[in-house]
Design a protein around this motif. Structure first.
Motif, PDB file in Angstrom:
ATOM      1  N   CYS A  33      37.879  55.883  24.425  1.00  8.72           N
ATOM      2  CA  CYS A  33      37.804  56.742  25.254  1.00  8.72           C
ATOM      3  C   CYS A  33      36.827  56.661  26.246  1.00  8.72           C
ATOM      4  CB  CYS A  33      37.510  58.341  24.565  1.00  8.72           C
ATOM      5  SG  CYS A  33      37.430  59.509  25.755  1.00  8.72           S
ATOM      6  N   HIS A  34      37.436  56.742  27.431  1.00  8.59           N
ATOM      7  CA  HIS A  34      36.251  56.549  28.734  1.00  8.59           C
ATOM      8  C   HIS A  34      35.861  57.808  29.434  1.00  8.59           C
ATOM      9  CE1 HIS A  34      37.682  52.243  28.589  1.00  8.59           C
ATOM     10  NE2 HIS A  34      38.840  52.661  28.513  1.00  8.59           N
ATOM     11  N   CYS A  35      36.073  59.087  28.740  1.00 14.39           N
ATOM     12  CA  CYS A  35      35.685  60.256  29.388  1.00 14.39           C
ATOM     13  C   CYS A  35      34.166  60.290  29.571  1.00 14.39           C
ATOM     14  CB  CYS A  35      36.192  61.465  28.657  1.00 14.39           C
ATOM     15  SG  CYS A  35      35.198  61.746  27.273  1.00 14.39           S
ATOM     16  N   GLY A  43      26.404  56.194  25.509  1.00 16.30           N
ATOM     17  CA  GLY A  43      26.121  55.162  26.655  1.00 16.30           C
ATOM     18  C   GLY A  43      27.112  54.128  26.765  1.00 16.30           C
ATOM     19  N   GLY A  44      28.329  54.279  26.323  1.00 13.24           N
ATOM     20  CA  GLY A  44      29.407  53.441  26.764  1.00 13.24           C
ATOM     21  C   GLY A  44      30.741  54.078  26.240  1.00 13.24           C
ATOM     22  N   PRO A  45      31.812  53.462  26.379  1.00 19.15           N
ATOM     23  CA  PRO A  45      33.088  53.871  25.775  1.00 19.15           C
ATOM     24  C   PRO A  45      33.021  54.298  24.355  1.00 19.15           C
ATOM     25  CG  PRO A  45      33.562  51.627  26.213  1.00 19.15           C
ATOM     26  CD  PRO A  45      32.111  52.047  26.709  1.00 19.15           C
ATOM     27  N   PHE A  46      33.801  55.297  24.049  1.00 20.75           N
ATOM     28  CA  PHE A  46      33.592  55.544  22.348  1.00 20.75           C
ATOM     29  C   PHE A  46      34.828  54.901  21.790  1.00 20.75           C
ATOM     30  CE2 PHE A  46      35.068  59.009  19.120  1.00 20.75           C
ATOM     31  CZ  PHE A  46      34.598  58.508  18.284  1.00 20.75           C
ATOM     32  N   ASP A 116      41.189  57.332  33.918  1.00 15.05           N
ATOM     33  CA  ASP A 116      40.803  57.650  35.234  1.00 15.05           C
ATOM     34  C   ASP A 116      39.436  58.057  35.183  1.00 15.05           C
ATOM     35  OD1 ASP A 116      41.730  59.777  33.415  1.00 15.05           O
ATOM     36  OD2 ASP A 116      41.406  61.165  35.103  1.00 15.05           O
ATOM     37  N   GLN A 117      38.550  58.056  34.217  1.00 19.42           N
ATOM     38  CA  GLN A 117      37.123  58.322  34.280  1.00 19.42           C
ATOM     39  C   GLN A 117      36.412  56.948  33.893  1.00 19.42           C
ATOM     40  OE1 GLN A 117      35.808  61.672  32.161  1.00 19.42           O
ATOM     41  NE2 GLN A 117      37.816  62.861  32.838  1.00 19.42           N
ATOM     42  N   GLN A 118      37.246  56.016  33.787  1.00 19.84           N
ATOM     43  CA  GLN A 118      36.446  54.743  33.462  1.00 19.84           C
ATOM     44  C   GLN A 118      35.764  54.027  34.537  1.00 19.84           C
ATOM     45  OE1 GLN A 118      39.237  51.633  31.846  1.00 19.84           O
ATOM     46  NE2 GLN A 118      37.401  50.221  31.777  1.00 19.84           N
ATOM     47  N   PRO A 119      34.495  53.670  34.583  1.00 23.89           N
ATOM     48  CA  PRO A 119      33.649  53.081  35.686  1.00 23.89           C
ATOM     49  C   PRO A 119      34.241  51.706  35.837  1.00 23.89           C
ATOM     50  CG  PRO A 119      32.238  53.146  33.556  1.00 23.89           C
ATOM     51  CD  PRO A 119      33.591  53.942  33.235  1.00 23.89           C
ATOM     52  N   PRO A 120      33.808  51.258  36.917  1.00 21.54           N
ATOM     53  CA  PRO A 120      34.500  49.929  37.442  1.00 21.54           C
ATOM     54  C   PRO A 120      33.604  48.631  36.648  1.00 21.54           C
ATOM     55  CG  PRO A 120      33.126  50.731  39.231  1.00 21.54           C
ATOM     56  CD  PRO A 120      33.374  51.864  38.136  1.00 21.54           C
ATOM     57  N   TYR A 121      32.363  48.982  36.001  1.00 24.54           N
ATOM     58  CA  TYR A 121      31.758  47.616  35.694  1.00 24.54           C
ATOM     59  C   TYR A 121      32.091  47.407  33.984  1.00 24.54           C
ATOM     60  CZ  TYR A 121      29.232  52.096  33.572  1.00 24.54           C
ATOM     61  OH  TYR A 121      28.917  53.233  32.805  1.00 24.54           O
ATOM     62  N   TYR A 122      33.137  47.816  33.281  1.00 24.93           N
ATOM     63  CA  TYR A 122      33.759  46.958  32.396  1.00 24.93           C
ATOM     64  C   TYR A 122      35.036  47.170  32.164  1.00 24.93           C
ATOM     65  CZ  TYR A 122      33.916  51.723  30.123  1.00 24.93           C
ATOM     66  OH  TYR A 122      34.382  52.880  29.606  1.00 24.93           O
ATOM     67  N   HIS A 123      35.755  46.292  31.287  1.00 20.50           N
ATOM     68  CA  HIS A 123      37.121  46.237  31.359  1.00 20.50           C
ATOM     69  C   HIS A 123      37.391  45.622  29.880  1.00 20.50           C
ATOM     70  CE1 HIS A 123      38.141  47.615  35.446  1.00 20.50           C
ATOM     71  NE2 HIS A 123      37.288  46.745  35.711  1.00 20.50           N
ATOM     72  N   PHE A 124      38.585  46.002  29.187  1.00 20.78           N
ATOM     73  CA  PHE A 124      38.776  45.151  28.110  1.00 20.78           C
ATOM     74  C   PHE A 124      39.757  44.384  28.208  1.00 20.78           C
ATOM     75  CE2 PHE A 124      37.463  49.713  26.625  1.00 20.78           C
ATOM     76  CZ  PHE A 124      36.293  49.110  25.927  1.00 20.78           C
TER      77      PHE A 124
END
Length: 144
Positions: A33-35, A43-46, A116-124
């Protein structure tokens, strides 16, 4: 993963050992979850391990539940602060932090929500099912 491995309970404990969790996930998968609320909480995605309704909580007297919304609670150890779970009240189901369970190492990330709430500084890099917040909310309210 075999049917036997899926039925094997996973166990973990908080940093101080006051709280233990035992879950038997139905499937060997994880969700992310990126909310904004989840990212603020941890402090990051759940990265969630769906634990369903049958989560066993040892040391429950050390668990504090925070009502983070009308439909959810977040649990943590009141002694050491370890994040324990997200509890979705309408379904009575738990999602636990994947890192809490050493036995979840072989699980696979299969879905991501609130993309849509995921910040641009990380990706899977995994190929996952990806849903926006609006899509998730629409699915949650369909049965109401």
């Amino acid at each position: 993963m075999s049917e036997t491995a899926r039925a094997t309970p996973l166990e973990g404990q908080c940093l101080c050992g006051a709280v233990t969790l035992r879950a038997t996930p139905a499937e060997p998968h994880l969700d992310a979850c990126h909310c904004t609320m989840c990212r603020t909480w941890g402090g990051g995605p759940f990265i969630a391990l769906p634990a369903g309704r049958e989560l066993e909580i040892g040391g429950a007297e050390h668990v504090t539940r925070y009502a983070s919304s009308e439909w959810a609670e977040r649990g943590f150890c009141r002694r050491c602060g370890t994040h324990l779970f997200y509890f979705y009240k309408p379904a009575g189901s738990y999602a636990c932090l994947a890192g809490f369970f050493p036995g979840a190492d072989g699980f696979t990330l299969t879905s991501e929500i609130f993309v849509d709430q995921q910040p641009p500084y990380y990706h899977f890099t995994e190929a996952t099912t990806r849903k926006t917040g609006a899509e998730v909310i629409a699915e949650m309210t369909q049965g109401e």
